[in-house]
Design a protein around this motif. Structure first.
Motif, PDB file in Angstrom:
ATOM      1  N   PHE A  36       8.987  19.623   0.769  1.00  0.00           N
ATOM      2  CA  PHE A  36       9.066  20.030  -0.635  1.00  0.00           C
ATOM      3  C   PHE A  36       8.493  18.952  -1.557  1.00  0.00           C
ATOM      4  O   PHE A  36       7.681  19.238  -2.445  1.00  0.00           O
ATOM      5  N   LEU A  37       8.889  17.704  -1.327  1.00  0.00           N
ATOM      6  CA  LEU A  37       8.415  16.611  -2.182  1.00  0.00           C
ATOM      7  C   LEU A  37       6.914  16.387  -2.043  1.00  0.00           C
ATOM      8  O   LEU A  37       6.228  16.092  -3.022  1.00  0.00           O
ATOM      9  N   ARG A  38       6.386  16.530  -0.843  1.00  0.00           N
ATOM     10  CA  ARG A  38       4.934  16.375  -0.649  1.00  0.00           C
ATOM     11  C   ARG A  38       4.166  17.446  -1.415  1.00  0.00           C
ATOM     12  O   ARG A  38       3.051  17.200  -1.872  1.00  0.00           O
ATOM     13  N   GLN A  39       4.769  18.612  -1.577  1.00  0.00           N
ATOM     14  CA  GLN A  39       4.114  19.672  -2.355  1.00  0.00           C
ATOM     15  C   GLN A  39       4.197  19.404  -3.866  1.00  0.00           C
ATOM     16  O   GLN A  39       3.354  19.888  -4.623  1.00  0.00           O
ATOM     17  N   GLN A  40       5.198  18.630  -4.282  1.00  0.00           N
ATOM     18  CA  GLN A  40       5.406  18.372  -5.702  1.00  0.00           C
ATOM     19  C   GLN A  40       4.631  17.166  -6.230  1.00  0.00           C
ATOM     20  O   GLN A  40       4.294  17.121  -7.414  1.00  0.00           O
ATOM     21  N   TYR A  41       4.371  16.175  -5.359  1.00  0.00           N
ATOM     22  CA  TYR A  41       3.761  14.917  -5.797  1.00  0.00           C
ATOM     23  C   TYR A  41       2.579  14.563  -4.908  1.00  0.00           C
ATOM     24  O   TYR A  41       2.728  14.461  -3.695  1.00  0.00           O
ATOM     25  N   LYS A  42       1.439  14.333  -5.511  1.00  0.00           N
ATOM     26  CA  LYS A  42       0.246  13.962  -4.741  1.00  0.00           C
ATOM     27  C   LYS A  42       0.382  12.584  -4.101  1.00  0.00           C
ATOM     28  O   LYS A  42      -0.297  12.274  -3.131  1.00  0.00           O
ATOM     29  N   VAL A  57       6.779  14.863  10.579  1.00  0.00           N
ATOM     30  CA  VAL A  57       7.810  15.819  10.200  1.00  0.00           C
ATOM     31  C   VAL A  57       8.966  15.120   9.492  1.00  0.00           C
ATOM     32  O   VAL A  57       9.473  15.599   8.486  1.00  0.00           O
ATOM     33  N   HIS A  58       9.365  13.959  10.019  1.00  0.00           N
ATOM     34  CA  HIS A  58      10.559  13.285   9.527  1.00  0.00           C
ATOM     35  C   HIS A  58      10.284  12.136   8.559  1.00  0.00           C
ATOM     36  O   HIS A  58      11.173  11.736   7.814  1.00  0.00           O
ATOM     37  N   TRP A  59       9.081  11.600   8.568  1.00  0.00           N
ATOM     38  CA  TRP A  59       8.772  10.428   7.750  1.00  0.00           C
ATOM     39  C   TRP A  59       7.788  10.782   6.648  1.00  0.00           C
ATOM     40  O   TRP A  59       6.888  11.603   6.839  1.00  0.00           O
ATOM     41  N   ASN A  60       7.968  10.140   5.504  1.00  0.00           N
ATOM     42  CA  ASN A  60       7.121  10.356   4.334  1.00  0.00           C
ATOM     43  C   ASN A  60       6.721   9.007   3.767  1.00  0.00           C
ATOM     44  O   ASN A  60       7.477   8.038   3.859  1.00  0.00           O
ATOM     45  N   SER A  61       5.549   8.941   3.194  1.00  0.00           N
ATOM     46  CA  SER A  61       5.068   7.709   2.582  1.00  0.00           C
ATOM     47  C   SER A  61       4.734   7.956   1.120  1.00  0.00           C
ATOM     48  O   SER A  61       4.177   8.999   0.774  1.00  0.00           O
ATOM     49  N   VAL A  62       5.086   6.985   0.292  1.00  0.00           N
ATOM     50  CA  VAL A  62       4.798   7.026  -1.137  1.00  0.00           C
ATOM     51  C   VAL A  62       3.758   5.954  -1.427  1.00  0.00           C
ATOM     52  O   VAL A  62       3.899   4.811  -0.990  1.00  0.00           O
ATOM     53  N   MET A  63       2.707   6.326  -2.126  1.00  0.00           N
ATOM     54  CA  MET A  63       1.675   5.360  -2.498  1.00  0.00           C
ATOM     55  C   MET A  63       2.276   4.309  -3.436  1.00  0.00           C
ATOM     56  O   MET A  63       2.892   4.648  -4.448  1.00  0.00           O
ATOM     57  N   ALA A  64       2.111   3.041  -3.099  1.00  0.00           N
ATOM     58  CA  ALA A  64       2.720   1.957  -3.871  1.00  0.00           C
ATOM     59  C   ALA A  64       2.167   1.861  -5.287  1.00  0.00           C
ATOM     60  O   ALA A  64       2.847   1.363  -6.184  1.00  0.00           O
ATOM     61  N   ILE A 124       3.038  11.449  -2.574  1.00  0.00           N
ATOM     62  CA  ILE A 124       3.930  11.491  -1.412  1.00  0.00           C
ATOM     63  C   ILE A 124       3.176  12.217  -0.310  1.00  0.00           C
ATOM     64  O   ILE A 124       2.749  13.362  -0.479  1.00  0.00           O
ATOM     65  N   VAL A 125       2.987  11.530   0.805  1.00  0.00           N
ATOM     66  CA  VAL A 125       2.186  12.055   1.916  1.00  0.00           C
ATOM     67  C   VAL A 125       2.991  11.966   3.207  1.00  0.00           C
ATOM     68  O   VAL A 125       3.995  11.249   3.275  1.00  0.00           O
ATOM     69  N   PRO A 126       2.555  12.681   4.255  1.00  0.00           N
ATOM     70  CA  PRO A 126       3.239  12.544   5.548  1.00  0.00           C
ATOM     71  C   PRO A 126       3.257  11.079   5.982  1.00  0.00           C
ATOM     72  O   PRO A 126       2.352  10.311   5.667  1.00  0.00           O
ATOM     73  N   GLY A 127       4.295  10.697   6.694  1.00  0.00           N
ATOM     74  CA  GLY A 127       4.505   9.315   7.100  1.00  0.00           C
ATOM     75  C   GLY A 127       3.296   8.664   7.742  1.00  0.00           C
ATOM     76  O   GLY A 127       2.750   9.167   8.713  1.00  0.00           O
ATOM     77  N   LYS A 157       0.824  -1.204   0.000  1.00  0.00           N
ATOM     78  CA  LYS A 157       0.000   0.000   0.000  1.00  0.00           C
ATOM     79  C   LYS A 157       0.866   1.265   0.000  1.00  0.00           C
ATOM     80  O   LYS A 157       0.609   2.184  -0.767  1.00  0.00           O
ATOM     81  N   LEU A 158       1.857   1.303   0.885  1.00  0.00           N
ATOM     82  CA  LEU A 158       2.710   2.481   1.043  1.00  0.00           C
ATOM     83  C   LEU A 158       4.157   2.070   1.245  1.00  0.00           C
ATOM     84  O   LEU A 158       4.428   1.013   1.818  1.00  0.00           O
ATOM     85  N   ILE A 159       5.059   2.940   0.832  1.00  0.00           N
ATOM     86  CA  ILE A 159       6.474   2.791   1.147  1.00  0.00           C
ATOM     87  C   ILE A 159       6.839   4.004   1.993  1.00  0.00           C
ATOM     88  O   ILE A 159       6.667   5.138   1.552  1.00  0.00           O
ATOM     89  N   SER A 160       7.307   3.766   3.213  1.00  0.00           N
ATOM     90  CA  SER A 160       7.632   4.865   4.120  1.00  0.00           C
ATOM     91  C   SER A 160       9.133   4.953   4.323  1.00  0.00           C
ATOM     92  O   SER A 160       9.816   3.930   4.401  1.00  0.00           O
ATOM     93  N   MET A 161       9.643   6.195   4.413  1.00  0.00           N
ATOM     94  CA  MET A 161      11.053   6.426   4.647  1.00  0.00           C
ATOM     95  C   MET A 161      11.267   7.756   5.346  1.00  0.00           C
ATOM     96  O   MET A 161      10.412   8.628   5.296  1.00  0.00           O
ATOM     97  N   LYS A 162      12.406   7.869   5.990  1.00  0.00           N
ATOM     98  CA  LYS A 162      12.757   9.088   6.720  1.00  0.00           C
ATOM     99  C   LYS A 162      13.504  10.034   5.778  1.00  0.00           C
ATOM    100  O   LYS A 162      14.335   9.585   4.974  1.00  0.00           O
TER     101      LYS A 162
END
Length: 123
Positions: A61-67, A78-85, A69-72, A48-53
């Protein structure tokens, strides 16, 4: 999942171990027990998601550029982000994000341990 290469990519990094956290339904990737990435699965076991610090400014910045990429997910937002698989984040960008996450955790290890892990790669 649009990123079937993730498991192999992460396990090729120096000192990486992984496990499956059943109660969370996550594949976790760690260096010396410190998690730097996770693949979160849905109830059917599908990725479902790939999460990384990441550095907080870069993550924001990346969360603003790509729909996709969401907060962890279930992490420090603040430190973790998740990418929709099943999203549309370019592979090169996701690889870069995962490498940066690894580097952030690697840098916090004692210098002696860092050297040991780097030496393992050359053997």
């Amino acid at each position: 999942m649009n990123y079937p290469w993730i498991d192999g990519f992460l396990k090729e990094m120096n000192g990486v171990t992984s496990d499956f956290k059943e109660e969370w339904n996550w594949d976790r990737y760690m260096i010396d027990g410190k998690m730097f990435a996770a693949v979160c699965r849905d109830d059917q076991g599908k990725e479902k998601l790939i999460s990384m610090k990441l550095d907080p400014l870069e993550g924001d910045f990346l969360r603003q550029q790509y729909k996709d990429i969401v907060p962890g997910y279930y992490m420090n937002k603040v430190h973790w982000n998740s990418v929709m698989a099943d999203g549309e984040v370019p592979e090169d960008l996701l690889k870069d994000m995962l490498e940066k996450s690894y580097s952030l955790i690697f840098a916090k290890l004692p210098k002696k341990r860092q050297k040991e892990l780097l030496d393992e790669k050359t053997v």
